[in-house]
Design a protein around this motif. Structure first.
Motif, PDB file in Angstrom:
ATOM      1  N   VAL A   1     -36.592 -31.848  90.473  1.00 23.11           N
ATOM      2  CA  VAL A   1     -35.436 -32.746  90.583  1.00 23.11           C
ATOM      3  C   VAL A   1     -34.934 -32.776  92.012  1.00 23.11           C
ATOM      4  CG1 VAL A   1     -33.012 -33.028  89.943  1.00 23.11           C
ATOM      5  CG2 VAL A   1     -34.712 -32.530  88.177  1.00 23.11           C
ATOM      6  N   PHE A   2     -34.762 -31.607  92.612  1.00 20.81           N
ATOM      7  CA  PHE A   2     -34.278 -31.541  93.995  1.00 20.81           C
ATOM      8  C   PHE A   2     -35.233 -32.250  94.942  1.00 20.81           C
ATOM      9  CE2 PHE A   2     -31.663 -27.366  93.397  1.00 20.81           C
ATOM     10  CZ  PHE A   2     -30.786 -28.062  92.585  1.00 20.81           C
ATOM     11  N   GLY A   3     -36.542 -32.020  94.731  1.00 27.10           N
ATOM     12  CA  GLY A   3     -37.532 -32.637  95.610  1.00 27.10           C
ATOM     13  C   GLY A   3     -37.550 -34.150  95.494  1.00 27.10           C
ATOM     14  N   LYS A   4     -37.518 -34.661  94.266  1.00 28.38           N
ATOM     15  CA  LYS A   4     -37.586 -36.110  94.059  1.00 28.38           C
ATOM     16  C   LYS A   4     -36.324 -36.823  94.553  1.00 28.38           C
ATOM     17  CE  LYS A   4     -40.765 -36.153  90.094  1.00 28.38           C
ATOM     18  NZ  LYS A   4     -40.952 -36.564  88.674  1.00 28.38           N
ATOM     19  N   LEU A   5     -35.161 -36.159  94.430  1.00 24.79           N
ATOM     20  CA  LEU A   5     -33.900 -36.796  94.813  1.00 24.79           C
ATOM     21  C   LEU A   5     -33.448 -36.418  96.217  1.00 24.79           C
ATOM     22  CD1 LEU A   5     -31.883 -36.444  91.476  1.00 24.79           C
ATOM     23  CD2 LEU A   5     -33.246 -38.386  92.286  1.00 24.79           C
ATOM     24  N   GLY A   6     -34.224 -35.551  96.885  1.00 21.62           N
ATOM     25  CA  GLY A   6     -33.875 -35.147  98.236  1.00 21.62           C
ATOM     26  C   GLY A   6     -32.597 -34.332  98.302  1.00 21.62           C
ATOM     27  N   LEU A   7     -32.382 -33.472  97.314  1.00 27.70           N
ATOM     28  CA  LEU A   7     -31.166 -32.661  97.243  1.00 27.70           C
ATOM     29  C   LEU A   7     -31.437 -31.262  97.774  1.00 27.70           C
ATOM     30  CD1 LEU A   7     -30.076 -33.700  93.645  1.00 27.70           C
ATOM     31  CD2 LEU A   7     -29.160 -34.584  95.805  1.00 27.70           C
ATOM     32  N   ARG A   8     -30.429 -30.693  98.455  1.00 27.43           N
ATOM     33  CA  ARG A   8     -30.589 -29.356  99.008  1.00 27.43           C
ATOM     34  C   ARG A   8     -30.342 -28.266  97.974  1.00 27.43           C
ATOM     35  NH1 ARG A   8     -26.948 -28.536 103.916  1.00 27.43           N
ATOM     36  NH2 ARG A   8     -25.367 -27.913 102.404  1.00 27.43           N
ATOM     37  N   ASP A   9     -29.362 -28.491  97.104  1.00 28.04           N
ATOM     38  CA  ASP A   9     -29.031 -27.477  96.110  1.00 28.04           C
ATOM     39  C   ASP A   9     -28.279 -28.121  94.955  1.00 28.04           C
ATOM     40  OD1 ASP A   9     -26.311 -27.765  96.949  1.00 28.04           O
ATOM     41  OD2 ASP A   9     -26.677 -26.337  98.555  1.00 28.04           O
ATOM     42  N   ARG A  10     -27.845 -27.301  93.983  1.00 29.45           N
ATOM     43  CA  ARG A  10     -27.214 -27.820  92.776  1.00 29.45           C
ATOM     44  C   ARG A  10     -25.829 -28.395  93.049  1.00 29.45           C
ATOM     45  NH1 ARG A  10     -28.940 -23.859  89.466  1.00 29.45           N
ATOM     46  NH2 ARG A  10     -27.949 -24.743  87.634  1.00 29.45           N
ATOM     47  N   VAL A  11     -25.150 -27.935  94.080  1.00 29.99           N
ATOM     48  CA  VAL A  11     -23.849 -28.519  94.420  1.00 29.99           C
ATOM     49  C   VAL A  11     -24.021 -29.980  94.798  1.00 29.99           C
ATOM     50  CG1 VAL A  11     -21.889 -28.445  95.997  1.00 29.99           C
ATOM     51  CG2 VAL A  11     -22.870 -26.312  95.140  1.00 29.99           C
ATOM     52  N   HIS A  12     -25.043 -30.271  95.601  1.00 30.60           N
ATOM     53  CA  HIS A  12     -25.295 -31.654  95.986  1.00 30.60           C
ATOM     54  C   HIS A  12     -25.766 -32.480  94.794  1.00 30.60           C
ATOM     55  CE1 HIS A  12     -25.094 -30.003 100.071  1.00 30.60           C
ATOM     56  NE2 HIS A  12     -24.815 -31.231 100.437  1.00 30.60           N
ATOM     57  N   ALA A  13     -26.422 -31.841  93.834  1.00 34.41           N
ATOM     58  CA  ALA A  13     -26.805 -32.549  92.616  1.00 34.41           C
ATOM     59  C   ALA A  13     -25.568 -32.960  91.829  1.00 34.41           C
ATOM     60  CB  ALA A  13     -27.711 -31.660  91.758  1.00 34.41           C
ATOM     61  N   VAL A  14     -24.579 -32.069  91.768  1.00 31.35           N
ATOM     62  CA  VAL A  14     -23.329 -32.382  91.073  1.00 31.35           C
ATOM     63  C   VAL A  14     -22.606 -33.530  91.763  1.00 31.35           C
ATOM     64  CG1 VAL A  14     -21.057 -31.488  90.452  1.00 31.35           C
ATOM     65  CG2 VAL A  14     -23.068 -30.053  90.163  1.00 31.35           C
ATOM     66  N   ILE A  15     -22.562 -33.478  93.071  1.00 30.53           N
ATOM     67  CA  ILE A  15     -21.892 -34.531  93.839  1.00 30.53           C
ATOM     68  C   ILE A  15     -22.573 -35.879  93.605  1.00 30.53           C
ATOM     69  CG2 ILE A  15     -21.412 -35.375  96.180  1.00 30.53           C
ATOM     70  CD1 ILE A  15     -21.096 -32.421  97.005  1.00 30.53           C
ATOM     71  N   LEU A  16     -23.912 -35.900  93.626  1.00 25.79           N
ATOM     72  CA  LEU A  16     -24.639 -37.145  93.400  1.00 25.79           C
ATOM     73  C   LEU A  16     -24.343 -37.690  92.008  1.00 25.79           C
ATOM     74  CD1 LEU A  16     -26.733 -39.302  94.071  1.00 25.79           C
ATOM     75  CD2 LEU A  16     -28.527 -37.710  93.310  1.00 25.79           C
ATOM     76  N   ALA A  17     -24.340 -36.830  91.005  1.00 24.81           N
ATOM     77  CA  ALA A  17     -24.073 -37.267  89.634  1.00 24.81           C
ATOM     78  C   ALA A  17     -22.702 -37.907  89.523  1.00 24.81           C
ATOM     79  CB  ALA A  17     -24.193 -36.091  88.683  1.00 24.81           C
ATOM     80  N   HIS A  18     -21.704 -37.310  90.185  1.00 22.20           N
ATOM     81  CA  HIS A  18     -20.358 -37.862  90.130  1.00 22.20           C
ATOM     82  C   HIS A  18     -20.269 -39.173  90.911  1.00 22.20           C
ATOM     83  CE1 HIS A  18     -17.711 -34.860  88.118  1.00 22.20           C
ATOM     84  NE2 HIS A  18     -18.799 -34.130  88.261  1.00 22.20           N
ATOM     85  N   ARG A  19     -20.985 -39.270  92.002  1.00 21.26           N
ATOM     86  CA  ARG A  19     -20.965 -40.504  92.791  1.00 21.26           C
ATOM     87  C   ARG A  19     -21.623 -41.652  92.009  1.00 21.26           C
ATOM     88  NH1 ARG A  19     -23.322 -41.103  97.792  1.00 21.26           N
ATOM     89  NH2 ARG A  19     -21.711 -42.610  98.243  1.00 21.26           N
ATOM     90  N   LEU A  20     -22.609 -41.299  91.176  1.00 18.19           N
ATOM     91  CA  LEU A  20     -23.290 -42.305  90.382  1.00 18.19           C
ATOM     92  C   LEU A  20     -22.515 -42.616  89.109  1.00 18.19           C
ATOM     93  CD1 LEU A  20     -26.988 -41.086  90.705  1.00 18.19           C
ATOM     94  CD2 LEU A  20     -25.927 -43.033  91.849  1.00 18.19           C
ATOM     95  N   GLY A  21     -21.473 -41.824  88.830  1.00 14.33           N
ATOM     96  CA  GLY A  21     -20.644 -42.089  87.649  1.00 14.33           C
ATOM     97  C   GLY A  21     -21.321 -41.823  86.337  1.00 14.33           C
ATOM     98  N   ILE A  22     -22.307 -40.902  86.343  1.00  8.34           N
ATOM     99  CA  ILE A  22     -23.060 -40.697  85.094  1.00  8.34           C
ATOM    100  C   ILE A  22     -22.567 -39.491  84.319  1.00  8.34           C
ATOM    101  CG2 ILE A  22     -25.128 -41.739  86.076  1.00  8.34           C
ATOM    102  CD1 ILE A  22     -26.262 -38.936  86.424  1.00  8.34           C
ATOM    103  N   THR A  23     -21.543 -38.791  84.831  1.00  8.33           N
ATOM    104  CA  THR A  23     -21.064 -37.587  84.130  1.00  8.33           C
ATOM    105  C   THR A  23     -19.777 -37.835  83.360  1.00  8.33           C
ATOM    106  OG1 THR A  23     -19.868 -36.856  86.113  1.00  8.33           O
ATOM    107  CG2 THR A  23     -22.125 -36.048  85.806  1.00  8.33           C
TER     108      THR A  23
END
Length: 231
Positions: free
Chosen positions: A206-228
């Motif tokens: 998931v991190f590799g495909k989305l270009g995320l550094r860690d799970r904190v950035h994954a949380v931020i992306l999810a909230h920015r996309l409004g999917i949570t």
């Protein structure tokens, strides 16, 4: 305990830790906690950001316990320098207050963990092991404020369409959503009936495909996309 000279299984690999804090009593306390773990050892101490950088250069520790507020350049600038020049060294940021604005800056500085100084010894030891294995840890009380702060700093039109997640497989998407809700690897394993190794593999993908550094950035992306919303 067995014969101490019996080395059939080979010597145990110890996690080396540097403790950076300007308060001697705090360094002593952290040193006692780390020293109580059989798989880690304190290799050095530092009382300033500059001292932490120089000591990392000399000792190359696996993990640094970094106080945010120290004399000189401070913990965040030291973290940025250490993670940039020694990517194999993981930094655990320790902060006194969950509203500490300085702790938020450590997110972009490359820290792997954010913990309150009131953390239990067991939690601190677990965090050191977790970041050493390549994962990230965020104190639950800080998580929401980190996200809110990051979203406020990034308040601009959404750049990533939801289709950006189309690169994920259905199972990877499930894992991404689980991360977005703040679940740990163990919780994800239980929720999705996956082995710990499989969970970690999915997270790495998931991190590799989305270009995320860690799970904190994954949380931020999810909230920015409004999917949570509503999760």
């Amino acid at each position: 305990m067995g014969d101490p000279h019996h080395l059939e299984d080979g010597p145990k690999t110890m996690i080396t830790v540097l403790i950076a804090d300007d308060q001697e009593l705090a360094r002593l306390g952290h040193s006692l906690v780390v020293g109580s773990a059989s798989d880690m050892t304190v290799v050095a101490e530092a009382s300033s950001g500059e001292d932490a950088i120089a000591t990392c250069e000399e000792r190359q520790p696996d993990v640094v316990l970094m106080d945010v507020r120290m004399p000189g350049i401070g913990g965040i600038a030291a973290t940025r320098e250490i993670t940039a020049t020694h990517p194999a060294t993981k930094v655990v940021i320790l902060t006194s207050f969950d509203l500490d604005q300085y702790a938020f800056g450590a997110l972009e500085a490359g820290a792997s963990a954010f913990l309150l100084k009131t953390v239990t010894p067991e939690r601190l030891i677990d965090a050191i092991r977790t970041v050493h294995q390549g994962d990230a840890v965020v104190e639950p009380r800080i998580t929401r404020k980190l996200i809110d702060h990051a979203l406020a700093e990034q308040a601009r039109p959404l750049q990533e369409p939801r289709s950006a997640l189309d690169v994920l497989s259905p199972r990877e998407y499930d894992v991404f959503l689980a991360i977005a809700t703040g679940m740990t690897n163990a919780e994800i394993s239980a929720r999705l009936f996956l082995s710990p190794a499989t969970v970690k593999s999915h997270i790495n993908k998931v991190f590799g495909k989305l270009g995320l550094r860690d799970r904190v950035h994954a949380v931020i992306l999810a909230h920015r996309l409004g999917i949570t919303t509503g999760l």
